[in-house]
Motif scaffolding. Structure first.
Motif, PDB file in Angstrom:
ATOM      1  N   ALA A  28       0.591  -0.823   0.085  1.00 38.88           N
ATOM      2  CA  ALA A  28      -0.088  -0.026  -0.102  1.00 38.88           C
ATOM      3  C   ALA A  28       0.753   1.338  -0.018  1.00 38.88           C
ATOM      4  O   ALA A  28       1.907   1.547   0.832  1.00 38.88           O
ATOM      5  CB  ALA A  28      -0.292  -0.561   1.402  1.00 38.88           C
ATOM      6  N   ASP A  29       0.399   2.654  -0.969  1.00 39.61           N
ATOM      7  CA  ASP A  29       0.905   3.958  -0.601  1.00 39.61           C
ATOM      8  C   ASP A  29      -0.393   4.726  -0.573  1.00 39.61           C
ATOM      9  O   ASP A  29      -1.165   5.015  -1.649  1.00 39.61           O
ATOM     10  CB  ASP A  29       1.439   3.820  -2.039  1.00 39.61           C
ATOM     11  CG  ASP A  29       1.888   5.309  -2.133  1.00 39.61           C
ATOM     12  OD1 ASP A  29       2.544   5.858  -1.309  1.00 39.61           O
ATOM     13  OD2 ASP A  29       2.103   5.966  -3.985  1.00 39.61           O
ATOM     14  N   LEU A  30       0.163   4.588   0.703  1.00 41.05           N
ATOM     15  CA  LEU A  30      -1.651   5.532   1.479  1.00 41.05           C
ATOM     16  C   LEU A  30      -1.009   6.478   0.998  1.00 41.05           C
ATOM     17  O   LEU A  30      -0.164   7.311   1.849  1.00 41.05           O
ATOM     18  CB  LEU A  30      -1.350   4.744   2.878  1.00 41.05           C
ATOM     19  CG  LEU A  30      -2.082   5.378   3.764  1.00 41.05           C
ATOM     20  CD1 LEU A  30      -3.953   5.281   3.365  1.00 41.05           C
ATOM     21  CD2 LEU A  30      -2.869   5.403   5.625  1.00 41.05           C
ATOM     22  N   ARG A  31      -1.767   7.739   0.548  1.00 40.30           N
ATOM     23  CA  ARG A  31      -1.324   8.988   0.304  1.00 40.30           C
ATOM     24  C   ARG A  31      -2.358  10.250   1.058  1.00 40.30           C
ATOM     25  O   ARG A  31      -1.997  11.494   0.956  1.00 40.30           O
ATOM     26  CB  ARG A  31      -2.069   8.620  -1.229  1.00 40.30           C
ATOM     27  CG  ARG A  31      -1.881   8.033  -2.904  1.00 40.30           C
ATOM     28  CD  ARG A  31       0.148   8.400  -2.690  1.00 40.30           C
ATOM     29  NE  ARG A  31       0.503   9.599  -2.959  1.00 40.30           N
ATOM     30  CZ  ARG A  31       2.022   9.864  -2.341  1.00 40.30           C
ATOM     31  NH1 ARG A  31       2.684   9.271  -2.210  1.00 40.30           N
ATOM     32  NH2 ARG A  31       2.162  11.101  -2.951  1.00 40.30           N
ATOM     33  N   GLY A  32      -2.997   9.786   1.860  1.00 41.12           N
ATOM     34  CA  GLY A  32      -3.745  10.169   2.701  1.00 41.12           C
ATOM     35  C   GLY A  32      -4.705   9.327   3.303  1.00 41.12           C
ATOM     36  O   GLY A  32      -5.476   8.348   3.345  1.00 41.12           O
ATOM     37  N   ILE A  33      -5.377  10.026   4.744  1.00 45.06           N
ATOM     38  CA  ILE A  33      -6.355   9.700   5.665  1.00 45.06           C
ATOM     39  C   ILE A  33      -7.442  11.025   5.731  1.00 45.06           C
ATOM     40  O   ILE A  33      -6.184  11.990   5.938  1.00 45.06           O
ATOM     41  CB  ILE A  33      -5.571   9.668   7.239  1.00 45.06           C
ATOM     42  CG1 ILE A  33      -4.450   7.922   6.856  1.00 45.06           C
ATOM     43  CG2 ILE A  33      -6.923   9.374   8.169  1.00 45.06           C
ATOM     44  CD1 ILE A  33      -4.087   8.167   8.360  1.00 45.06           C
ATOM     45  N   THR A  34      -8.362  10.572   5.522  1.00 55.78           N
ATOM     46  CA  THR A  34      -9.653  11.834   5.616  1.00 55.78           C
ATOM     47  C   THR A  34     -10.711  11.559   6.092  1.00 55.78           C
ATOM     48  O   THR A  34     -11.273  10.306   6.941  1.00 55.78           O
ATOM     49  CB  THR A  34      -9.982  11.963   3.827  1.00 55.78           C
ATOM     50  OG1 THR A  34     -10.793  10.790   3.591  1.00 55.78           O
ATOM     51  CG2 THR A  34      -9.058  12.325   2.932  1.00 55.78           C
ATOM     52  N   MET A  35     -10.777  12.649   7.358  1.00 54.78           N
ATOM     53  CA  MET A  35     -11.263  12.282   8.511  1.00 54.78           C
ATOM     54  C   MET A  35     -12.760  12.927   8.634  1.00 54.78           C
ATOM     55  O   MET A  35     -13.812  14.143   7.464  1.00 54.78           O
ATOM     56  CB  MET A  35     -10.425  13.388   9.795  1.00 54.78           C
ATOM     57  CG  MET A  35      -9.907  13.137  10.220  1.00 54.78           C
ATOM     58  SD  MET A  35      -9.144  11.279  10.744  1.00 54.78           S
ATOM     59  CE  MET A  35     -10.346  11.517  11.910  1.00 54.78           C
ATOM     60  N   VAL A  36     -13.759  12.190   8.704  1.00 55.34           N
ATOM     61  CA  VAL A  36     -15.742  12.083   8.181  1.00 55.34           C
ATOM     62  C   VAL A  36     -16.063  11.574  10.115  1.00 55.34           C
ATOM     63  O   VAL A  36     -15.805  11.069  10.776  1.00 55.34           O
ATOM     64  CB  VAL A  36     -16.155  11.094   7.090  1.00 55.34           C
ATOM     65  CG1 VAL A  36     -16.163   9.716   7.309  1.00 55.34           C
ATOM     66  CG2 VAL A  36     -17.213  11.414   7.095  1.00 55.34           C
ATOM     67  N   ALA A  37     -17.093  12.646  10.213  1.00 53.30           N
ATOM     68  CA  ALA A  37     -18.298  12.434  11.461  1.00 53.30           C
ATOM     69  C   ALA A  37     -18.771  11.343  11.275  1.00 53.30           C
ATOM     70  O   ALA A  37     -19.322  10.225  10.055  1.00 53.30           O
ATOM     71  CB  ALA A  37     -19.239  13.524  11.486  1.00 53.30           C
TER      72      ALA A  37
END
Length: 314
Positions: A28-37
């Protein structure tokens, strides 16, 4: 070549372990973590994400982006009764790292454009951010290679209401937008029947993890305790690990032993069926692939191996 990955999360308990899959699996090349409610208070979710990134030894390498703090049209509904704070009372160290100034939706659109046709998005919370990206960028759905969604139930058995699974229930309007958006490849990991048959860790499995006595194993046991207690109290054989499974399948579909194509629709107006997912097996206009069975023992062994690793010093 590593797979470009983005994880959209409401980080608590199993979401943390899903992040570890994305952070630690060399495929895996984790490009980002996005946060959601979703699961717990938004700021707590952000702290939980940074805590997990730190445990994986990846602080400063994988950005965290802040997204929607509320569903599209409804008040937020928490799952704190299930997860507590999501990390068993652990406190994030004062590491000085902060979230990116770029909004999660903008980051999602940008990363999908940069990795057109290749990006795999792992959506393990409510689908609010994904829906907002669809609304904002007409090309977003076409740019995403695959969308892996933890949500819904094929057999109409919910985990927050009798008819609805939590992630879809919290923002059914967002889910309706996403499943109607025309993504080329949408893969659904459902609560029932998949999670509660093939992704449950009983006490014996938790004991094996505890016996590893690594930093990650100790984190897993502590962060998982509230969920384990809740799940067993409501009749499951142990704690459920649908989010971790979703992250793993986005990297490796080889764990799948049964899947089918369906037309998936979301109930947005029902009084007692809000958030219910209807999987139509008779449709000629299918929009999702639903994973129906995986090799649960092999999945557990993968998680055991990951938690045995020591990516950072104690």
């Amino acid at each position: 070549m590593p797979i470009p990955l983005l994880i959209d999360t409401d980080t608590a308990a199993d979401d943390c372990f899903a992040l570890l899959v994305g952070l630690l699996d060399p495929r895996a090349d984790l490009r980002g973590i996005t946060m959601v409610a979703g699961n717990v208070g938004f700021d707590q979710q952000v702290d939980n994400a940074f805590l997990t990134v730190g445990l994986a030894g990846r602080l400063g390498e994988v950005p965290v982006f802040l997204g929607a703090r509320d569903p599209l049209e409804r008040p937020w509904a928490s799952a704190e009764d299930v997860h507590g704070d999501g990390v068993g009372g652990l406190k994030r160290p004062d590491d000085g790292h902060v979230a990116s100034e770029e909004h999660a939706v903008d980051a999602m659109i940008r990363i999908a454009r940069e990795h057109k046709g290749e990006l795999r998005i792992v959506a393990i919370g409510p689908l609010t951010n994904i829906a907002l990206a669809v609304r904002k960028d007409p090309e977003f759905a076409a740019n995403v290679g695959s969308l892996y969604v933890m949500g819904g139930s094929i057999n109409a058995r919910g985990n927050i209401t009798p008819a609805a699974e939590y992630n879809i229930y919290v923002d059914p309007e967002a889910a309706d937008i996403v499943f109607s958006a025309g993504f080329a490849d949408v893969v659904v990991i459902s609560w029932d029947p998949l999670t509660i048959t093939d992704a449950v860790f009983d006490q014996g499995r938790i004991d094996r993890i505890a016996a590893l006595d690594t930093p990650l194993a100790r984190f897993f046991v502590r962060a998982n305790q509230a969920t384990f207690d809740f799940d067993t109290r409501v009749g499951l054989a142990g704690s459920s690990h649908c989010d971790s499974l979703t992250a793993l399948l986005a990297i490796d579909r080889g764990y799948v032993t049964a899947e089918s194509r369906y037309r998936l629709e979301v109930e947005t107006e029902g009084t007692i069926t809000r958030g219910a997912t209807v999987f139509d097996w008779q449709s000629d206009d299918n929009n999702v692939t639903a994973i129906e069975k995986v090799d649960g023992d092999r999945f557990y062994e993968y998680m055991l191996g990951m938690l045995a690793s020591t990516p950072v010093a104690e």
